[in-house]
Design a protein around this motif. Structure first.
Motif, PDB file in Angstrom:
ATOM      1  N   ALA A 101       0.825  -1.221   0.000  1.00  0.00           N
ATOM      2  CA  ALA A 101       0.000   0.000   0.000  1.00  0.00           C
ATOM      3  C   ALA A 101       0.853   1.262   0.000  1.00  0.00           C
ATOM      4  N   VAL A 102       1.857   1.319  -0.858  1.00  0.00           N
ATOM      5  CA  VAL A 102       2.837   2.398  -0.838  1.00  0.00           C
ATOM      6  C   VAL A 102       2.196   3.751  -1.143  1.00  0.00           C
ATOM      7  N   LYS A 103       1.330   3.805  -2.148  1.00  0.00           N
ATOM      8  CA  LYS A 103       0.713   5.090  -2.506  1.00  0.00           C
ATOM      9  C   LYS A 103      -0.175   5.606  -1.376  1.00  0.00           C
ATOM     10  N   LEU A 104      -0.920   4.710  -0.756  1.00  0.00           N
ATOM     11  CA  LEU A 104      -1.765   5.122   0.371  1.00  0.00           C
ATOM     12  C   LEU A 104      -0.900   5.609   1.528  1.00  0.00           C
ATOM     13  N   ARG A 105       0.160   4.903   1.821  1.00  0.00           N
ATOM     14  CA  ARG A 105       1.045   5.306   2.915  1.00  0.00           C
ATOM     15  C   ARG A 105       1.684   6.672   2.627  1.00  0.00           C
ATOM     16  N   PRO A 136      -0.727 -11.676   3.977  1.00  0.00           N
ATOM     17  CA  PRO A 136      -0.453 -11.276   2.594  1.00  0.00           C
ATOM     18  C   PRO A 136      -1.632 -10.488   2.009  1.00  0.00           C
ATOM     19  N   TYR A 137      -1.316  -9.376   1.382  1.00  0.00           N
ATOM     20  CA  TYR A 137      -2.347  -8.573   0.699  1.00  0.00           C
ATOM     21  C   TYR A 137      -3.512  -8.248   1.644  1.00  0.00           C
ATOM     22  N   HIS A 138      -3.163  -7.816   2.858  1.00  0.00           N
ATOM     23  CA  HIS A 138      -4.183  -7.645   3.901  1.00  0.00           C
ATOM     24  C   HIS A 138      -5.128  -6.488   3.631  1.00  0.00           C
ATOM     25  N   LEU A 139      -4.697  -5.503   2.834  1.00  0.00           N
ATOM     26  CA  LEU A 139      -5.509  -4.312   2.598  1.00  0.00           C
ATOM     27  C   LEU A 139      -5.963  -4.325   1.142  1.00  0.00           C
ATOM     28  N   SER A 140      -7.254  -4.508   0.915  1.00  0.00           N
ATOM     29  CA  SER A 140      -7.760  -4.719  -0.447  1.00  0.00           C
ATOM     30  C   SER A 140      -7.515  -3.517  -1.340  1.00  0.00           C
ATOM     31  N   GLN A 194      -7.840   0.531  -0.404  1.00  0.00           N
ATOM     32  CA  GLN A 194      -6.767   1.487  -0.683  1.00  0.00           C
ATOM     33  C   GLN A 194      -7.258   2.621  -1.580  1.00  0.00           C
ATOM     34  N   ALA A 195      -8.026   2.273  -2.618  1.00  0.00           N
ATOM     35  CA  ALA A 195      -8.516   3.290  -3.547  1.00  0.00           C
ATOM     36  C   ALA A 195      -9.488   4.242  -2.856  1.00  0.00           C
TER      37      ALA A 195
END
Length: 365
Positions: free
Chosen positions: A67-71, A252-256, A260-261
């Motif tokens: 989730a790099v963009k969200l972070r 793994p892939y915990h945040l859909s 995120q969007a």
């Protein structure tokens, strides 16, 4: 209900516990779970919808697991010179704190908190097999730097939980309390700032201490001020090494990709979403003022809720009786289990008026 057969198979420390929850009742005025009473503005709702639509075609693919963009967007929102490497996001701040306990707690390790505080903290500890110790508070619900340091020396915890503003009392901590914990504890110090955006002017955030203390973690959420409770987005700010450690235990892939969007679209409209914060603070202060003028004892609040004695004039009594009278009047507040006290969320002006009128009716019964 858990059967005797299944209860016997449960881990011993979970037997007899009650799952976290607040009544979800269909009443005209719901002021029991500290939600933001204002719906998403149309402009934000459209932006979130468009962001979700753009993701739907790629739901056959896993989301960005980091989730790099969200972070990066969260770091920009918080400021304080933070980069995305110092942010971590998950499905609500509960999952953030659970991951911290998975990484730094566990069997043979101990967490210290100061009750009354957020009731999920001991439950998260139980779920991760982390021992929980209550350091207690003064009669007025305050905690001093000296008390915090004393309890840390007594317990020697692996993690320390502090809430600022505190739930359910609503009052923020002075930074000297946080620094006392950081100077005394050998482990991780978590400052839960779920309600930070509602704090009164001049109230400091523990974010300002991050540069000096690599064992400090500040936990936040988009559920409250951002009116985004249904999206379940929480996050932490900490030293990069703490973020790296938490990634060892995340699923793994915990945040859909949809979560995120939606969160990124909301953050792009932060000013619009946060425009309700001042209105909510006005209603909070109105509740405090009116209840005190009627003789009720009320805790100072830096949050979007108010803790108050259920009976005026220092009269002792069962808060459940007043809770039921308010419910009968169509107003749902929270009985947090503190003898004699109730908690009410600050809502819209109409909701506040309904609550205050209902409180007046309880005095007449």
């Amino acid at each position: 209900m858990i059967s005797d057969e299944i209860r016997a198979l449960l881990r011993e420390e979970l037997r007899g516990l009650t799952a976290y929850g607040a009544p979800q009742l269909d009443v005209p005025v719901r002021l029991n779970t500290n939600e933001n009473s204002y719906a998403l503005p149309d402009t934000v709702a459209r932006a979130v919808t468009e962001a979700l639509r753009a993701e739907v075609a790629d739901l056959n693919r896993y989301p960005d697991r980091d989730a790099v963009k969200l972070r990066a967007d969260l770091a920009a929102y918080l400021g304080h010179g933070l980069g995305f490497e110092q942010l971590w996001a998950a499905n609500g701040s509960n999952e953030v704190q659970q991951q911290l306990l998975q990484a730094f707690g566990g069997p043979g390790r101990t967490a210290l908190g100061f009750v009354p505080a957020y009731s999920m903290h001991p439950l998260l500890c139980a779920g991760t097999a982390t021992a929980w110790v209550d350091g207690g508070r003064a009669a007025d619900f305050s905690i001093s730097p000296e008390h915090v340091a004393e309890q840390i020396r007594r317990v020697d915890p692996d993690l320390v939980f502090l809430c600022s503003p505190n739930n359910p009392t609503g009052t923020a901590l002075a930074l000297d309390v946080v620094e006392a914990a950081l100077r005394t504890a050998r482990g991780i110090v978590i400052v839960d700032e779920a309600y930070a955006e509602f704090a009164r002017p001049g109230t400091p955030s523990a974010l300002s201490l991050l540069h000096a203390y690599p064992r400090l973690v500040v936990s936040r959420t988009m559920s409250k001020a951002f009116a985004f409770a249904g999206a379940r987005v929480g996050y932490l700010a900490a030293d990069e090494s703490v973020v790296d450690a938490v990634q060892l235990v995340r699923l793994p892939y915990h945040l859909s990709s949809l979560t995120q969007a939606a969160a990124r679209a909301a953050l792009a409209h932060a000013d619009t979403l946060l425009s309700t914060v001042e209105a909510i603070k006005e209603q909070r202060d109105r509740i405090v003022h009116v209840l005190r003028s009627r003789g009720y004892e009320v805790a100072d609040s830096d949050a979007n809720f108010v803790l108050f004695r259920a009976y005026p004039g220092g009269v002792a009594g069962d808060q459940a009786v007043v809770w039921r009278r308010l419910l009968d009047a169509g107003v749902l507040v929270r009985d947090v289990g503190l003898p004699g006290w109730l908690r009410v969320t600050a809502g819209t002006p109409a909701e506040t008026e309904a609550f205050l009128e209902a409180m007046k009716s309880t005095e007449e019964n």
